[in-house]
Scaffold this motif. Structure first.
Motif, PDB file in Angstrom:
ATOM      1  N   ASN A  46      -2.111  -7.160  23.243  1.00  0.00           N
ATOM      2  CA  ASN A  46      -1.126  -6.143  22.857  1.00  0.00           C
ATOM      3  C   ASN A  46      -0.345  -6.574  21.624  1.00  0.00           C
ATOM      4  N   MET A  47      -0.021  -7.866  21.558  1.00  0.00           N
ATOM      5  CA  MET A  47       0.692  -8.380  20.381  1.00  0.00           C
ATOM      6  C   MET A  47      -0.176  -8.275  19.141  1.00  0.00           C
ATOM      7  N   GLN A  48      -1.473  -8.570  19.295  1.00  0.00           N
ATOM      8  CA  GLN A  48      -2.386  -8.472  18.159  1.00  0.00           C
ATOM      9  C   GLN A  48      -2.518  -7.036  17.679  1.00  0.00           C
ATOM     10  N   ARG A  49      -2.607  -6.104  18.635  1.00  0.00           N
ATOM     11  CA  ARG A  49      -2.704  -4.688  18.260  1.00  0.00           C
ATOM     12  C   ARG A  49      -1.431  -4.217  17.563  1.00  0.00           C
ATOM     13  N   ALA A  50      -0.278  -4.698  18.053  1.00  0.00           N
ATOM     14  CA  ALA A  50       0.992  -4.317  17.436  1.00  0.00           C
ATOM     15  C   ALA A  50       1.092  -4.867  16.009  1.00  0.00           C
ATOM     16  N   ARG A  51       0.645  -6.110  15.827  1.00  0.00           N
ATOM     17  CA  ARG A  51       0.679  -6.706  14.490  1.00  0.00           C
ATOM     18  C   ARG A  51      -0.271  -5.972  13.547  1.00  0.00           C
ATOM     19  N   TYR A  52      -1.453  -5.622  14.025  1.00  0.00           N
ATOM     20  CA  TYR A  52      -2.408  -4.879  13.209  1.00  0.00           C
ATOM     21  C   TYR A  52      -1.830  -3.521  12.805  1.00  0.00           C
ATOM     22  N   ALA A  53      -1.193  -2.829  13.761  1.00  0.00           N
ATOM     23  CA  ALA A  53      -0.604  -1.517  13.470  1.00  0.00           C
ATOM     24  C   ALA A  53       0.505  -1.646  12.432  1.00  0.00           C
ATOM     25  N   ALA A  54       1.317  -2.721  12.548  1.00  0.00           N
ATOM     26  CA  ALA A  54       2.407  -2.932  11.586  1.00  0.00           C
ATOM     27  C   ALA A  54       1.850  -3.204  10.192  1.00  0.00           C
ATOM     28  N   HIS A  55       0.786  -4.005  10.118  1.00  0.00           N
ATOM     29  CA  HIS A  55       0.168  -4.306   8.818  1.00  0.00           C
ATOM     30  C   HIS A  55      -0.411  -3.048   8.190  1.00  0.00           C
ATOM     31  N   ARG A  56      -1.048  -2.233   9.018  1.00  0.00           N
ATOM     32  CA  ARG A  56      -1.645  -1.007   8.491  1.00  0.00           C
ATOM     33  C   ARG A  56      -0.568  -0.049   7.983  1.00  0.00           C
ATOM     34  N   THR A  57       0.562  -0.001   8.679  1.00  0.00           N
ATOM     35  CA  THR A  57       1.668   0.851   8.235  1.00  0.00           C
ATOM     36  C   THR A  57       2.236   0.362   6.911  1.00  0.00           C
ATOM     37  N   GLN A  58       2.413  -0.971   6.775  1.00  0.00           N
ATOM     38  CA  GLN A  58       2.922  -1.523   5.525  1.00  0.00           C
ATOM     39  C   GLN A  58       1.941  -1.282   4.384  1.00  0.00           C
ATOM     40  N   CYS A  59       0.652  -1.405   4.683  1.00  0.00           N
ATOM     41  CA  CYS A  59      -0.373  -1.141   3.678  1.00  0.00           C
ATOM     42  C   CYS A  59      -0.291   0.313   3.216  1.00  0.00           C
ATOM     43  N   LYS A  60      -0.096   1.211   4.162  1.00  0.00           N
ATOM     44  CA  LYS A  60       0.037   2.633   3.824  1.00  0.00           C
ATOM     45  C   LYS A  60       1.250   2.850   2.928  1.00  0.00           C
ATOM     46  N   ASN A  61       2.348   2.159   3.235  1.00  0.00           N
ATOM     47  CA  ASN A  61       3.553   2.275   2.411  1.00  0.00           C
ATOM     48  C   ASN A  61       3.298   1.760   0.992  1.00  0.00           C
ATOM     49  N   ASN A  62       2.529   0.670   0.882  1.00  0.00           N
ATOM     50  CA  ASN A  62       2.183   0.141  -0.441  1.00  0.00           C
ATOM     51  C   ASN A  62       1.449   1.189  -1.272  1.00  0.00           C
ATOM     52  N   LEU A  63       0.435   1.792  -0.661  1.00  0.00           N
ATOM     53  CA  LEU A  63      -0.347   2.797  -1.378  1.00  0.00           C
ATOM     54  C   LEU A  63       0.501   4.016  -1.727  1.00  0.00           C
ATOM     55  N   LYS A  64       1.435   4.353  -0.842  1.00  0.00           N
ATOM     56  CA  LYS A  64       2.329   5.479  -1.126  1.00  0.00           C
ATOM     57  C   LYS A  64       3.175   5.184  -2.357  1.00  0.00           C
ATOM     58  N   GLN A  65       3.695   3.965  -2.459  1.00  0.00           N
ATOM     59  CA  GLN A  65       4.499   3.587  -3.630  1.00  0.00           C
ATOM     60  C   GLN A  65       3.654   3.618  -4.899  1.00  0.00           C
ATOM     61  N   ILE A  66       2.406   3.160  -4.792  1.00  0.00           N
ATOM     62  CA  ILE A  66       1.506   3.175  -5.949  1.00  0.00           C
ATOM     63  C   ILE A  66       1.227   4.607  -6.381  1.00  0.00           C
ATOM     64  N   ALA A  67       0.953   5.481  -5.410  1.00  0.00           N
ATOM     65  CA  ALA A  67       0.677   6.885  -5.714  1.00  0.00           C
ATOM     66  C   ALA A  67       1.881   7.546  -6.372  1.00  0.00           C
ATOM     67  N   MET A  68       3.081   7.259  -5.863  1.00  0.00           N
ATOM     68  CA  MET A  68       4.297   7.831  -6.441  1.00  0.00           C
ATOM     69  C   MET A  68       4.527   7.310  -7.862  1.00  0.00           C
ATOM     70  N   ALA A  69       4.213   6.033  -8.083  1.00  0.00           N
ATOM     71  CA  ALA A  69       4.362   5.454  -9.422  1.00  0.00           C
ATOM     72  C   ALA A  69       3.387   6.111 -10.404  1.00  0.00           C
ATOM     73  N   LEU A  70       2.169   6.360  -9.936  1.00  0.00           N
ATOM     74  CA  LEU A  70       1.189   7.044 -10.789  1.00  0.00           C
ATOM     75  C   LEU A  70       1.648   8.466 -11.100  1.00  0.00           C
ATOM     76  N   GLU A  71       2.234   9.136 -10.124  1.00  0.00           N
ATOM     77  CA  GLU A  71       2.765  10.483 -10.353  1.00  0.00           C
ATOM     78  C   GLU A  71       3.895  10.456 -11.376  1.00  0.00           C
ATOM     79  N   SER A  72       4.776   9.469 -11.260  1.00  0.00           N
ATOM     80  CA  SER A  72       5.893   9.357 -12.206  1.00  0.00           C
ATOM     81  C   SER A  72       5.383   9.067 -13.612  1.00  0.00           C
ATOM     82  N   TYR A  73       4.383   8.204 -13.698  1.00  0.00           N
ATOM     83  CA  TYR A  73       3.773   7.909 -15.000  1.00  0.00           C
ATOM     84  C   TYR A  73       3.191   9.194 -15.585  1.00  0.00           C
ATOM     85  N   ALA A  74       2.468   9.949 -14.757  1.00  0.00           N
ATOM     86  CA  ALA A  74       1.838  11.185 -15.221  1.00  0.00           C
ATOM     87  C   ALA A  74       2.876  12.233 -15.617  1.00  0.00           C
TER      88      ALA A  74
END
Length: 253
Positions: A46-74
């Motif tokens: 359960n701890m491993q699944r929770a850690r994996y879910a947290a990492h995936r959420t942070q990864c999603k946030n990273n990509l969201k910031q990148i996408a927003m930065a690309l939009e701002s650049y555009a």
């Protein structure tokens, strides 16, 4: 001690009681160890699944910031950045990941980079040895300065090799058009390197079984949304999502 020479000594009884007293704690220890093993078998996964879910959420946030930065650049330039810049002789200099730094709250790092010299030139050593947090997935196992977030480059993809991509070129639904793709760890590159991915490499993520996360990978779409795509996604749909002007639809996305 009794004076009767025929009286049975008490020593064996005393010794037996001592053995019994030792046996009880030993059995109790075995029971406790058994309980710990059972609880550990339930808690650790359960701890491993929770850690994996947290990492995936942070990864999603990273990509969201990148996408927003690309939009701002555009929004500012009227187009997406080129996959990489070149000098007068056509030598690759800097990735789009460097060009959007000011829109990732990384203006200070951006100002330290000499854009007239190559990304790996000694003049850019300080930035070379740094990595913005938005460019690193928390599940990453590659070298510290590497990223798995790559743009998709091609004549009919969001990024052109050395030229800006006009937003008006994207005539397919932006909510179904891939812009940034998280590749497998083995395909990661230095975040400043003028290297990205192609349609062929993206399509291969299904055939070679290599993805950014278990069961699939995360992507940023041209409308700024971030989605997880399964490795069960059909090749037809994946091709449609790579294309920016194919008049096609991602039916099972």
């Amino acid at each position: 001690m009794s004076d009767d020479p025929y009286e049975i000594p008490e020593t064996p009884s005393v010794a037996l009681d001592s053995v019994k007293r030792r046996r009880v704690p030993f059995l109790a220890l075995l029971i406790v160890l058994g309980i710990i093993a059972v609880v550990g078998g339930l808690v650790i996964p359960n701890m491993q699944r929770a850690r994996y879910a947290a990492h995936r959420t942070q990864c999603k946030n990273n990509l969201k910031q990148i996408a927003m930065a690309l939009e701002s650049y555009a929004d500012y330039y009227g187009s997406l950045p080129p996959s990489y810049t070149v000098d007068a002789n056509g030598k690759p200099l800097h990735s789009w990941r460097t060009l959007i730094l000011p829109y990732l709250d990384q203006r200070a790092l951006y100002d330290k980079i000499d854009l007239g010299k190559a990304w790996d030139d000694p003049a850019n050593f300080e930035a070379f040895t740094t990595i913005p947090s938005s460019y690193r997935c928390p599940s990453a196992t590659q070298p510290p300065n590497y990223t798995g977030y790559l743009g998709i480059v091609g004549e009919n993809a969001c990024f052109l090799p050395t030229e800006p991509r006009a937003l008006t070129d994207i005539t397919d639904s932006k909510s179904e058009t891939l812009m940034v793709f998280e590749v497998a760890q083995e395909q990661a590159v230095h975040w400043m390197a003028p290297l990205d991915t192609s349609e062929m490499m993206v399509l291969r993520f299904k055939s070679d079984g290599k993805e950014g996360h278990n069961g699939g990978t995360q992507v940023a779409l041209a409308d700024g949304d971030v989605r997880f795509i399964s490795d069960n996604l059909s090749l037809e749909t994946l091709r449609a999502m790579i294309s920016i002007a194919g008049n096609d639809q991602a039916r099972d996305f």
